[in-house]
Design a protein around this motif. Structure first.
Motif, PDB file in Angstrom:
ATOM      1  N   UNK A 196      -6.325  -5.657  -6.101  1.00 41.45           N
ATOM      2  CA  UNK A 196      -5.441  -5.073  -5.226  1.00 41.45           C
ATOM      3  C   UNK A 196      -6.069  -3.687  -4.983  1.00 41.45           C
ATOM      4  N   UNK A 197      -5.588  -2.808  -4.008  1.00 45.89           N
ATOM      5  CA  UNK A 197      -5.722  -1.559  -3.890  1.00 45.89           C
ATOM      6  C   UNK A 197      -4.464  -0.710  -3.718  1.00 45.89           C
ATOM      7  N   UNK A 198      -4.156   0.145  -4.399  1.00 50.81           N
ATOM      8  CA  UNK A 198      -2.861   0.901  -4.615  1.00 50.81           C
ATOM      9  C   UNK A 198      -3.067   2.367  -4.389  1.00 50.81           C
ATOM     10  N   UNK A 199      -2.353   3.043  -3.402  1.00 53.37           N
ATOM     11  CA  UNK A 199      -2.810   4.460  -3.190  1.00 53.37           C
ATOM     12  C   UNK A 199      -4.287   4.726  -2.999  1.00 53.37           C
ATOM     13  N   UNK A 200      -5.080   3.872  -2.576  1.00 50.13           N
ATOM     14  CA  UNK A 200      -6.581   4.077  -2.455  1.00 50.13           C
ATOM     15  C   UNK A 200      -7.354   3.723  -3.645  1.00 50.13           C
ATOM     16  N   UNK A 201      -6.495   3.217  -4.754  1.00 52.97           N
ATOM     17  CA  UNK A 201      -7.443   3.035  -5.713  1.00 52.97           C
ATOM     18  C   UNK A 201      -7.595   1.547  -6.192  1.00 52.97           C
ATOM     19  N   UNK A 202      -8.630   1.013  -6.580  1.00 50.71           N
ATOM     20  CA  UNK A 202      -8.975  -0.490  -6.930  1.00 50.71           C
ATOM     21  C   UNK A 202      -8.305  -0.809  -8.302  1.00 50.71           C
ATOM     22  N   UNK A 203      -7.697  -1.926  -8.271  1.00 49.96           N
ATOM     23  CA  UNK A 203      -6.866  -2.546  -9.598  1.00 49.96           C
ATOM     24  C   UNK A 203      -7.459  -3.981  -9.612  1.00 49.96           C
TER      25      UNK A 203
END
Length: 200
Positions: free
Chosen positions: A119-126
């Motif tokens: 996923x991508x949350x607030x522009x950061x990959x997770x």
């Protein structure tokens, strides 16, 4: 009912409100053994009954059966088993399809993937990866300790014994990681590893 744990965005036109019931009266048995499904945090999940049908949590049941399940947020699609549609192939192939987990992140050679979510949350990959292996906690603990130490982990916490493993910290001082291991409750003789990683 799919407990994916991912933060997907769903168009309102694809959702329909219904009246369903949490069914506490249904017991689940997997391969002759009583089974209580839980989510990634250990919270008990309850079957849902709707319109005469009972729905079980896909991810938990797939994990109990040793079948990989993942969620493709781009296509808004749940994938059970092999992405190619075949039941054969290497059980580690799902790991290589993760777009977010670092390519050098170690995974047991006999890994049976039960959960893979990018996923991508607030522009950061997770990334969240859960898999089963026959390797012991001690073996995996050494493998992951060597890896995180080589990545200059900061704010580190490492607790490893014969039955459990918890490694947390920030790789390179910026990328939060959590590696948790324990004896599998769903597959005797296996260790379950849960990796949660976020881009720093």
């Amino acid at each position: 009912m799919l407990a994916t744990g991912s933060a997907g965005v769903y168009a309102g036109s694809n959702l329909q409100q219904i009246k369903a019931f949490l069914n506490y009266g249904i017991a689940i048995q997997v391969n002759g053994t009583a089974y209580a499904p839980v989510d990634g945090s250990g919270k008990k999940l309850t079957p849902i009954t709707y319109d005469g049908l009972t729905y079980l949590p896909t991810r938990a049941i797939a994990g109990a059966l040793g079948v990989p399940v993942s969620y493709d947020a781009v296509a808004n699609k749940v994938i059970i088993g092999s992405d190619s549609g075949s039941t054969g192939g290497s059980p580690t192939s799902s790991v290589k399809k993760s777009k977010n987990l670092p390519a050098d992140f170690p995974v047991a050679g006999d890994a049976i993937i039960t959960d893979l979510t990018d996923s991508v949350v607030d522009g950061k990959k997770k990334a969240v990866l859960v898999y089963l292996t026959k390797d012991s906690i001690e073996t995996m603990g050494k493998k992951y300790t060597d890896y995180v130490d080589g990545k200059n982990i900061t704010q580190a916490s490492k607790v490893i014994d014969k039955s459990s493993m918890v490694i947390t910290g920030k790789l390179g001082g910026k990328s939060p990681v959590s590696i948790i291991g324990g004896l599998s409750a769903s597959k005797a003789g296996y260790t379950e590893i849960t990796i949660t990683w976020s881009e720093g």
